[in-house]
Design a protein around this motif. Structure first.
Motif, short mmCIF file in Angstrom:
data_model
loop_
_atom_site.label_atom_id
_atom_site.label_comp_id
_atom_site.label_asym_id
_atom_site.label_seq_id
_atom_site.Cartn_x
_atom_site.Cartn_y
_atom_site.Cartn_z
N TYR A 175 0.84 -1.18 0.00
CA TYR A 175 0.00 0.00 0.00
C TYR A 175 0.88 1.24 0.00
O TYR A 175 1.95 1.26 0.60
CB TYR A 175 -0.91 0.02 1.24
CG TYR A 175 -1.86 -1.14 1.27
CD1 TYR A 175 -1.46 -2.37 1.79
CD2 TYR A 175 -3.15 -1.04 0.74
CE1 TYR A 175 -2.32 -3.47 1.78
CE2 TYR A 175 -4.01 -2.12 0.73
CZ TYR A 175 -3.58 -3.33 1.25
OH TYR A 175 -4.43 -4.41 1.23
N PHE B 164 -4.08 0.77 -2.50
CA PHE B 164 -3.59 -0.57 -2.78
C PHE B 164 -2.71 -0.58 -4.02
O PHE B 164 -3.09 -0.03 -5.07
CB PHE B 164 -4.79 -1.50 -2.96
CG PHE B 164 -4.45 -2.87 -3.47
CD1 PHE B 164 -4.72 -3.22 -4.79
CD2 PHE B 164 -3.88 -3.82 -2.63
CE1 PHE B 164 -4.44 -4.48 -5.26
CE2 PHE B 164 -3.59 -5.09 -3.10
CZ PHE B 164 -3.87 -5.42 -4.42
N GLU C 257 -0.99 -7.34 -4.70
CA GLU C 257 -0.98 -8.45 -3.75
C GLU C 257 -0.38 -9.68 -4.41
O GLU C 257 -0.67 -9.97 -5.57
CB GLU C 257 -2.40 -8.77 -3.27
CG GLU C 257 -2.47 -9.76 -2.09
CD GLU C 257 -2.70 -11.21 -2.49
OE1 GLU C 257 -2.82 -11.49 -3.70
OE2 GLU C 257 -2.79 -12.05 -1.57
N PHE D 15 1.02 -5.56 9.68
CA PHE D 15 1.68 -4.61 8.80
C PHE D 15 3.12 -4.40 9.24
O PHE D 15 3.44 -4.49 10.43
CB PHE D 15 0.97 -3.25 8.86
CG PHE D 15 -0.22 -3.14 7.95
CD1 PHE D 15 -1.45 -3.65 8.34
CD2 PHE D 15 -0.13 -2.51 6.72
CE1 PHE D 15 -2.55 -3.55 7.51
CE2 PHE D 15 -1.22 -2.40 5.88
CZ PHE D 15 -2.44 -2.92 6.27
N GLY D 16 3.97 -4.10 8.28
CA GLY D 16 5.31 -3.68 8.60
C GLY D 16 5.31 -2.21 9.04
O GLY D 16 4.26 -1.55 9.01
N GLN D 17 6.47 -1.73 9.43
CA GLN D 17 6.57 -0.35 9.90
C GLN D 17 6.68 0.65 8.75
O GLN D 17 6.65 1.85 8.97
CB GLN D 17 7.75 -0.20 10.85
CG GLN D 17 7.51 -0.89 12.19
CD GLN D 17 8.61 -0.60 13.17
OE1 GLN D 17 9.75 -1.05 12.99
NE2 GLN D 17 8.30 0.12 14.22
N LEU E 298 3.70 0.73 2.74
CA LEU E 298 3.42 -0.28 3.75
C LEU E 298 3.16 -1.63 3.12
O LEU E 298 2.54 -1.71 2.06
CB LEU E 298 2.17 0.12 4.57
CG LEU E 298 2.28 1.36 5.43
CD1 LEU E 298 0.90 1.82 5.89
CD2 LEU E 298 3.16 1.08 6.65
N GLY F 176 -4.43 -14.49 2.44
CA GLY F 176 -4.94 -13.30 1.76
C GLY F 176 -6.43 -13.34 1.55
O GLY F 176 -7.00 -12.41 1.02
N THR F 177 -7.07 -14.42 1.97
CA THR F 177 -8.52 -14.52 1.78
C THR F 177 -9.24 -14.86 3.07
O THR F 177 -10.40 -15.21 3.06
CB THR F 177 -8.86 -15.62 0.75
OG1 THR F 177 -8.34 -16.87 1.23
CG2 THR F 177 -8.25 -15.31 -0.60
N ASP F 178 -8.54 -14.75 4.16
CA ASP F 178 -9.12 -15.18 5.44
C ASP F 178 -9.51 -14.01 6.33
O ASP F 178 -9.82 -14.21 7.49
CB ASP F 178 -8.14 -16.09 6.18
CG ASP F 178 -6.75 -15.48 6.29
OD1 ASP F 178 -5.82 -16.21 6.67
OD2 ASP F 178 -6.60 -14.29 5.99
N GLY F 179 -9.47 -12.81 5.76
CA GLY F 179 -9.86 -11.66 6.56
C GLY F 179 -8.95 -11.41 7.74
O GLY F 179 -9.37 -10.85 8.75
N LEU F 180 -7.72 -11.80 7.59
CA LEU F 180 -6.80 -11.66 8.72
C LEU F 180 -5.59 -10.84 8.31
O LEU F 180 -4.46 -11.21 8.59
CB LEU F 180 -6.35 -13.03 9.21
CG LEU F 180 -7.42 -13.81 9.96
CD1 LEU F 180 -6.95 -15.23 10.25
CD2 LEU F 180 -7.78 -13.10 11.27
N LYS F 181 -5.84 -9.70 7.62
CA LYS F 181 -4.72 -8.83 7.25
C LYS F 181 -4.32 -8.00 8.46
O LYS F 181 -4.41 -6.79 8.45
CB LYS F 181 -5.11 -7.96 6.07
CG LYS F 181 -5.08 -8.73 4.76
CD LYS F 181 -5.25 -7.82 3.58
CE LYS F 181 -5.05 -8.56 2.28
NZ LYS F 181 -5.98 -9.68 2.12
N ALA F 182 -3.87 -8.68 9.49
CA ALA F 182 -3.64 -7.99 10.75
C ALA F 182 -2.23 -7.46 10.89
O ALA F 182 -1.98 -6.66 11.76
CB ALA F 182 -3.93 -8.95 11.90
#
Lengths: 113, 114
Positions: free
Chosen positions: B35, B45, B48, B105-107, B90, B97-103
């Protein structure tokens, strides 16, 4: 295409009080995920809470909870007992079937002592 | 376990140059997304990747490209840099990528084009 709208560019709240951040979204998909992220001055993006669209029950994480209204396409974040460390930019985000997050423009929340 | 690692953290480049940014996902994560964050456009975006395949690309010019390696590490490249490419970049990783767990992030990498 999905869109996410956060209508409050800035908000402030007194320490220990409750504040609600608003978010609306638009999509034609039925299965999706919604998120609130927090970005403090360090710029590290931190997940606050997530909601699966097929779950009617609103997600909660300690002092953070959401009000998810699927029909209205609304996803607000409530922060209870606000703390100074909650001061940050908050982003609402949508994830559908296309492997990407669509973010709102953000709400800058300031918690005052 | 180690988080998402982005390198370098800061970068200053001159217009016309090219730049490569790196993102190492959390161990076991095979999806990496990128991103761009700017004050004017917010978070947008870029692309991916999953198992070395690009599954989606945002509305950016062809100067922006990326790839993913067999160890899931990803790089993005920007050629012929323009002043408007100055931004925080970022990356986020997740298992599929399809599990709704884009929790995670890098710094971020702060790129400044002068």
């Amino acid at each position: 295409a999905q869109t996410v709208t956060q209508s409050q560019p800035e908000m402030s709240v007194q320490e220990a009080e409750t504040v609600t951040l608003s978010c609306t979204y638009d999509t034609s998909e039925n299965n999706y995920y919604l998120f609130w992220y927090k970005q403090p001055p360090s710029r590290q993006m931190i997940l606050v809470i997530r909601q699966e669209a097929y779950k009617q029950q609103n997600a909660t994480e300690n002092r953070f909870s959401v009000n998810f209204q699927k029909a209205a396409k609304s996803f607000s974040l409530k922060i209870s007992d606000s703390q100074l460390g909650d001061t940050a930019m908050y982003f609402c985000a949508f994830e559908g079937s296309n492997y990407k997050l669509t973010f709102g423009k953000g709400t800058l929340l300031t918690v005052n002592p | 376990k180690a988080g998402v690692t982005q390198t370098p953290r800061y970068l200053i480049k001159t217009r016309g140059q090219q730049v490569t940014l790196s993102c190492s996902p959390i161990s076991g994560h095979r999806s990496v997304s990128w991103y761009q964050q700017t004050p004017g456009q917010g978070l947008q975006f870029l692309f991916e990747y999953f198992s070395e395949t690009q599954r989606n690309k945002g509305n950016f010019p062809g100067r922006f490209s990326g790839r993913q390696f067999s160890n899931s590490r990803s790089e993005m490249n920007v050629s012929t840099l323009e002043l408007g490419d100055s931004a925080l970049y970022l990356c986020a990783s997740s298992r599929s990528g399809t599990d709704g767990l884009k929790a995670f992030f890098g710094q971020g990498t702060r790129l400044t084009v002068v």
